[in-house]
Each structure stands twice: as C-alpha cells, then as structure tokens.
Design an enzyme around this catalytic site. Structure first.
Site, PDB file in Angstrom:
ATOM      1  N   PHE A 129      39.155  25.856  28.475  1.00 28.39           N
ATOM      2  CA  PHE A 129      38.617  25.013  29.545  1.00 28.39           C
ATOM      3  C   PHE A 129      39.777  24.431  30.353  1.00 28.39           C
ATOM      4  CE2 PHE A 129      36.691  21.319  31.512  1.00 28.39           C
ATOM      5  CZ  PHE A 129      35.475  21.812  31.921  1.00 28.39           C
ATOM      6  N   ASP A 200      38.688  20.938  20.132  1.00 26.75           N
ATOM      7  CA  ASP A 200      37.842  20.465  21.219  1.00 26.75           C
ATOM      8  C   ASP A 200      36.423  20.916  20.891  1.00 26.75           C
ATOM      9  OD1 ASP A 200      36.322  20.288  23.536  1.00 26.75           O
ATOM     10  OD2 ASP A 200      38.046  20.605  24.861  1.00 26.75           O
ATOM     11  N   TYR A 225      28.120  14.147  26.919  1.00 29.36           N
ATOM     12  CA  TYR A 225      27.077  14.423  27.932  1.00 29.36           C
ATOM     13  C   TYR A 225      26.489  15.822  27.882  1.00 29.36           C
ATOM     14  CZ  TYR A 225      31.342  16.015  30.392  1.00 29.36           C
ATOM     15  OH  TYR A 225      32.527  16.611  30.723  1.00 29.36           O
ATOM     16  N   LYS A 226      27.033  16.706  27.027  1.00 25.62           N
ATOM     17  CA  LYS A 226      26.496  18.069  26.976  1.00 25.62           C
ATOM     18  C   LYS A 226      25.328  18.119  25.988  1.00 25.62           C
ATOM     19  CE  LYS A 226      30.651  20.168  28.803  1.00 25.62           C
ATOM     20  NZ  LYS A 226      32.062  20.387  28.533  1.00 25.62           N
ATOM     21  N   ARG A 374      25.523  31.408  33.039  1.00 24.42           N
ATOM     22  CA  ARG A 374      25.389  30.798  31.704  1.00 24.42           C
ATOM     23  C   ARG A 374      23.989  30.222  31.517  1.00 24.42           C
ATOM     24  NH1 ARG A 374      29.917  26.380  30.457  1.00 24.42           N
ATOM     25  NH2 ARG A 374      28.744  25.408  32.148  1.00 24.42           N
TER      26      ARG A 374
END
Ligand SMILES: *Cc1c(COP(=O)(O)O)cnc(C)c1O
Length: 415
Positions: A129, A200, A225-226, A374
C-alpha cells in the site's frame, strides 16, 4: 462442477448463522455494497452513541467528560477490545492516530530497538500500500544513509531477510490482490535472523482471525474504518508485544505518551507500556463511533466470519467463471480461499468504466488504477444472494457493453 443457480444462494442465506447481523447495520437497500473493505457500512448503534456523546458528554458535561465520561481512557479501553479480535492481550493495543502515523512510530521504535547493531535495512514488498512505502521513504530520508528501504517482490521476501535486516514491514492481506501472507512463517523466519516484524493489518482486522501472540508477533497496526466499520477516518490501532514495552522509544514524543502528562514538566519521560504510542489529544467523536462498531464484533466469532468470507469469495470466483468467462477478466486474487483475505480482485483494461457502469446498476465495487476491480465481501452485512445478483449484473453490463457509454468514463477525485 454443476452450475450454480440463484436458489443455491437463497438456500445458503436460509442457513446462515450470521444472517441476523445485517440488522445491526444500515445496509443500503437500493444497491449491493461491496466496498466494506474500504469503508465499512454504518452500525446502527453508532447513531445512539454519537447522540449521547454530543448531547450529554460534549454539550452538557464539557471538559469534565475527560474524567466523568472516561474520555481519557478511550484509546486504552477500545484497544483492549480490539486486542480480543487480533489475538493480543490487555495492555498491548491502543487506538490512536492514523495507520500512516502509526507506521512511522512503529518502524522508528523498531529501529531504536535495533540501535547498536549494524542492521540497516527496512524490508518491504514492492506494490505494498502506497502510504506504507511513502512513510518509510520519509523516515529513511530523515535518518540519513544509516538506514535504507529495500522492496522486493512477494516471492522474494523470505530470501531477502538477512543479517542486514532491521525491520520487516509487511501488509498481511494485499490491498489489491487480496493475497494473504503466512504471518507465522515470516515472523519466525525474520526473528531467527534477528529482525523485527511489523504487520499492517488494514485488510485483516474484522475480516479474518488474527492471532498476534500465538505467532509471537512484535508489532502491528491497522485500520478502524475498513472491515471494522468504525466510520470514515476512524482512528487506527497499534499493537506492541509486551516483551518490547520496556525498550519502547518512539520519536513522536507528545504529551499523551508522557508518564505523567498532567504534571506539565519540561522534559519528556515516556509512559511505560503501550501508552507511549499515543502522541497528542485524541478525537473523541471518532473513538466513540469506533467503540460501538467493535462491540458488534465482540458478540460473534472471527472463525464464523472467516468461514462465511471464504465461502463468499469462493462462490464469487465460481460465478465469474460460470457467467463471465468470455469477457477476459483476469483473476488477480489467489484461487485458494486460505491464501486470500475477504475481497476479490479482477483485472480488466476497462476496469474503471465497468465499475462506473456497475455502480449505476446498483452494485458498488471499487477500482484501483490501472486496471483492478475490487469487490469486498463483508460477512456481517452481505447476503449470499447479493453475490449472485452482483455477478449477474456484471455479466449483463459486459454482454450489452453498457460500460462503453462515455458517461462511465468520467473521472472522480476519489476512486
Ligand atoms: C487503508 C490502508 C492504509 C491507510 O492508511 P491511513 O493512514 O489510514 O490512510 C494503510 N495501509 C494499508 C495496507 C491500507 O490498506
């Protein structure tokens, strides 16, 4: 294998032990939301909690709330709850700042532990990322030539860990492909070479069981928040194994990480323990929303979530093969459920237009440049039949070439 039909999916929904969880969320009724891997849907309990925080705690109790409404303890209290989801102990996790900021603090702290050795390499994966790589680029630029960032392809990671490696920084589930790394194996290997490992967990927390202490993890951070549905920009969590607490020394030495912040001394003296990972005053609104989102996870079992997630991603891939085989989608995610997280990535040169067209036909996925579509499959909020319906609409858009309409080619700022 026999062709699947919509009624197969309806049958799975009838037997789904997690089916009732969707009632605890504002699940969109007018579209199928497959972006819970990027921003989870809103838990209904958040609204009530926010009303209380705003109307009672902030409006009425004001500054006393730091004590009487326990605002000061929120980062620790929520950290202990998240610890239960990621296999950590009480006092090993705190909630604070963003993942980007926590990565900086963690890697710097790991480098401090390695001080006095000749190890000079932060090892990461090419295509990790962006923020993970950018923050390391900033950190190494600041530290000068004594430390450098080395990135390698996924298949080369294990061989690249050497006596030179100070820190290995890896993302457990890859944000593009959904590829899941073998955390235990890599942690053991890195530690056997004397390196520390930072995980991560952005696409893992809330998506699959994580057993940080069972694998003897050193440090980790992840997103609120995911999959955890903590709200837009929800604070991040940070884990440091207890055995490192005495050696912990991170450079963002703000007053909240001080041993005695309210003595207001001139000199920094770090809190012993996970509290040292705090820097400054925390956003209480964001913390409060995240806490009730985590509470939902504490009423279920990550193994059940993983089981449904694996089934859903399997079925999604089977349906793509069954319905969309003539449209040249590249399967970017691993074929085996055990090797992937909870989203499926497809490659297509016209991915952007296809995602836009799907969105106009009530299926929300997302696009990652240059060519990745995705679909985040969140077990607590999606039904099996949603997968059937989403892939059917995808097939329709491909068959009718709906995506070729120029209106689906307009760019947005955030994709
Ligand atoms: C989402 C995500 C981040 C986000 O970092 P922020 O500081 O919260 O913006 C970092 N790393 C990975 C792997 C991610 O998926």
């Amino acid at each position: 294998m026999e062709n699947l039909t919509r009624s197969d999916f309806e049958a799975l929904d009838r037997n789904d032990v997690l089916a009732d969880f969707a009632k605890q969320y504002y699940v969109p009724e007018d579209h199928i939301y497959m972006v819970g891997n990027s921003l989870g849907v809103m838990p209904k309990a958040v609204k009530q909690r926010m009303d209380d925080v705003l109307e009672k705690e902030w409006a009425d109790d004001l500054v006393s709330s730091w004590n009487c409404n326990h605002w000061f303890e929120l980062p620790y209290r929520i950290g202990n709850k998240i610890a239960q989801i990621i296999g950590a102990d009480d006092g090993e996790v705190v909630v604070t700042d963003s993942v980007s900021v926590n990565l900086f603090k963690l890697v710097a702290a790991a480098l401090n532990i390695q001080k006095g050795t000749s190890r000079s390499v932060i090892l990461s994966e090419k295509g990790n990322f962006p923020t993970d790589l950018y923050v390391m680029q900033g950190l190494t630029a600041m530290l000068g030539p004594s430390v450098k960032l080395v990135t390698v392809e996924r298949e080369e990671i294990e061989d690249a860990i050497t006596q030179d490696t100070a820190v290995v920084l890896l993302t457990d589930v890859h944000y593009r492909t959904g590829h899941l790394l073998d955390k235990k194996r890599i942690t053991e290997l890195a530690q056997s070479k004397g390196a520390l490992v930072i995980w991560d967990l952005c696409h893992s927390a809330g998506a699959l069981p994580v057993y940080l202490n069972d694998i003897n993890a050193d440090m980790a951070t992840g997103c609120g928040y995911k999959y955890l549905s903590g709200g837009p920009g929800a604070p991040s969590f940070v884990f440091v194994a207890k055995r490192w607490h005495d050696a912990l020394e991170q450079p963002l030495s703000g007053w909240w990480g001080h041993a005695t912040p309210f003595e207001f001394t001139d000199d920094y003296s770090p809190a012993r323990g996970i509290g040292q990972m705090l820097c400054g005053t925390q956003g209480v609104l964001g913390l409060s929303a995240l806490e009730v989102a985590i509470d939902v996870f504490l009423t279920t079992d990550m193994l059940l979530i993983r089981e449904k997630s694996s089934k859903m991603t399997d079925l999604f891939l089977r349906l793509i093969a069954q319905q969309c085989s003539s449209y040249n989608f590249e399967i970017k995610s691993p074929q085996k459920a055990a090797e992937r997280g909870s989203h499926i990535a497809l490659g297509h040169p016209n991915g952007y237009q296809i995602i836009q067209a799907l969105s106009a036909h009530s299926v929300k996925g997302d696009f990652r440049a240059p060519d990745t579509l995705r679909f985040g499959l969140t077990p607590l909020t999606l039904k099996y039949v949603d997968i059937w319906d989403a892939v059917s609409r995808l097939k329709d858009i491909m068959k009718k070439e709906t995506w070729k309409d120029p209106k689906y080619n307009l760019a947005s700022k955030v994709t």
